[in-house]
Design a protein around this motif. Structure first.
Motif, PDB file in Angstrom:
ATOM      1  N   ALA A  30      59.097  69.715  26.509  1.00  0.00           N
ATOM      2  CA  ALA A  30      59.852  68.518  26.890  1.00  0.00           C
ATOM      3  C   ALA A  30      59.307  67.931  28.194  1.00  0.00           C
ATOM      4  O   ALA A  30      59.163  66.706  28.317  1.00  0.00           O
ATOM      5  N   ASP A  31      58.977  68.792  29.154  1.00  0.00           N
ATOM      6  CA  ASP A  31      58.401  68.314  30.416  1.00  0.00           C
ATOM      7  C   ASP A  31      57.057  67.635  30.172  1.00  0.00           C
ATOM      8  O   ASP A  31      56.765  66.586  30.743  1.00  0.00           O
ATOM      9  N   ARG A  32      56.226  68.239  29.318  1.00  0.00           N
ATOM     10  CA  ARG A  32      54.922  67.662  29.007  1.00  0.00           C
ATOM     11  C   ARG A  32      55.080  66.313  28.298  1.00  0.00           C
ATOM     12  O   ARG A  32      54.384  65.347  28.618  1.00  0.00           O
ATOM     13  N   ALA A  33      56.025  66.230  27.357  1.00  0.00           N
ATOM     14  CA  ALA A  33      56.254  64.967  26.645  1.00  0.00           C
ATOM     15  C   ALA A  33      56.730  63.886  27.612  1.00  0.00           C
ATOM     16  O   ALA A  33      56.289  62.737  27.531  1.00  0.00           O
ATOM     17  N   ALA A  34      57.623  64.244  28.529  1.00  0.00           N
ATOM     18  CA  ALA A  34      58.110  63.269  29.512  1.00  0.00           C
ATOM     19  C   ALA A  34      56.983  62.836  30.439  1.00  0.00           C
ATOM     20  O   ALA A  34      56.841  61.656  30.759  1.00  0.00           O
ATOM     21  N   ARG A  35      56.161  63.790  30.860  1.00  0.00           N
ATOM     22  CA  ARG A  35      55.057  63.485  31.780  1.00  0.00           C
ATOM     23  C   ARG A  35      53.983  62.627  31.098  1.00  0.00           C
ATOM     24  O   ARG A  35      53.399  61.742  31.709  1.00  0.00           O
TER      25      ARG A  35
END
Length: 172
Positions: A22-27
């Motif tokens: 989720a962090d990677r997708a948001a970033r």
């Protein structure tokens, strides 16, 4: 959560992987999506409500002439109405952008759930066949419903049945 250390470790690892994803997708999201998400987050906060209460309240008090020494600049509140309308247009657009992104993520999670369910169904079908063969070897007999359980489910047929017009098939 279970006291089983394996489950706790496995759950922790799964949660960590999901958070990292989720962090990677948001970033990695496009700048416009990240901006829309930030604006939507702020617009959905109490800070946003408080800011607008102060700004609009101040605007109204000023333009009602209640503040000595300050001449009303929008006595009919036309500019306030226009500003609020333009803001509403932009805010609704940002919310729609964020909802589209969340819907796409939900679709991906739904597809993953479907794939995992189909894999699980296939594995359970194979296990049912193995259990029946074991039961036959040990002379335990067979369950009359095992033939139905051993049949692989065709996702295409299920989807076709769900898309047929009319009332859904009854579950018995």
């Amino acid at each position: 959560m279970s006291n089983d250390p394996y489950m706790a470790r496995t759950l922790r690892e799964n949660i960590d992987r999901l958070k990292q994803r989720a962090d990677r997708a948001a970033r990695d999201a496009p700048l416009g999506d990240r901006l829309a998400a930030a604006i939507t987050r702020f617009a959905g906060s109490m800070a946003f409500v408080a800011l607008h209460a102060v700004l609009f309240g101040g605007w109204i008090v000023w333009n009602l002439g209640w503040i000595p020494g300050l001449e009303p600049f929008d006595p009919s509140f036309v500019m306030l109405a226009m500003e609020a309308s333009v803001e509403a247009i932009f805010l609704s657009t940002f919310v729609l952008i964020s909802q589209n992104r969340m819907a796409a993520a939900a679709d991906r999670r739904g597809d993953l759930d479907l794939h995992i369910s189909l894999l699980t169904e296939h594995e359970l079908t194979r296990l049912a066949g193995m259990i029946e063969r074991i039961a036959d070897r040990v002379g335990a007999g067979s369950d009359p419903e095992i033939e139905e359980i051993k049949q692989d489910v065709s996702p295409e047929q299920v989807l076709d049945a769900l898309e047929e017009p009319g009332p859904p098939p009854s579950q018995t």
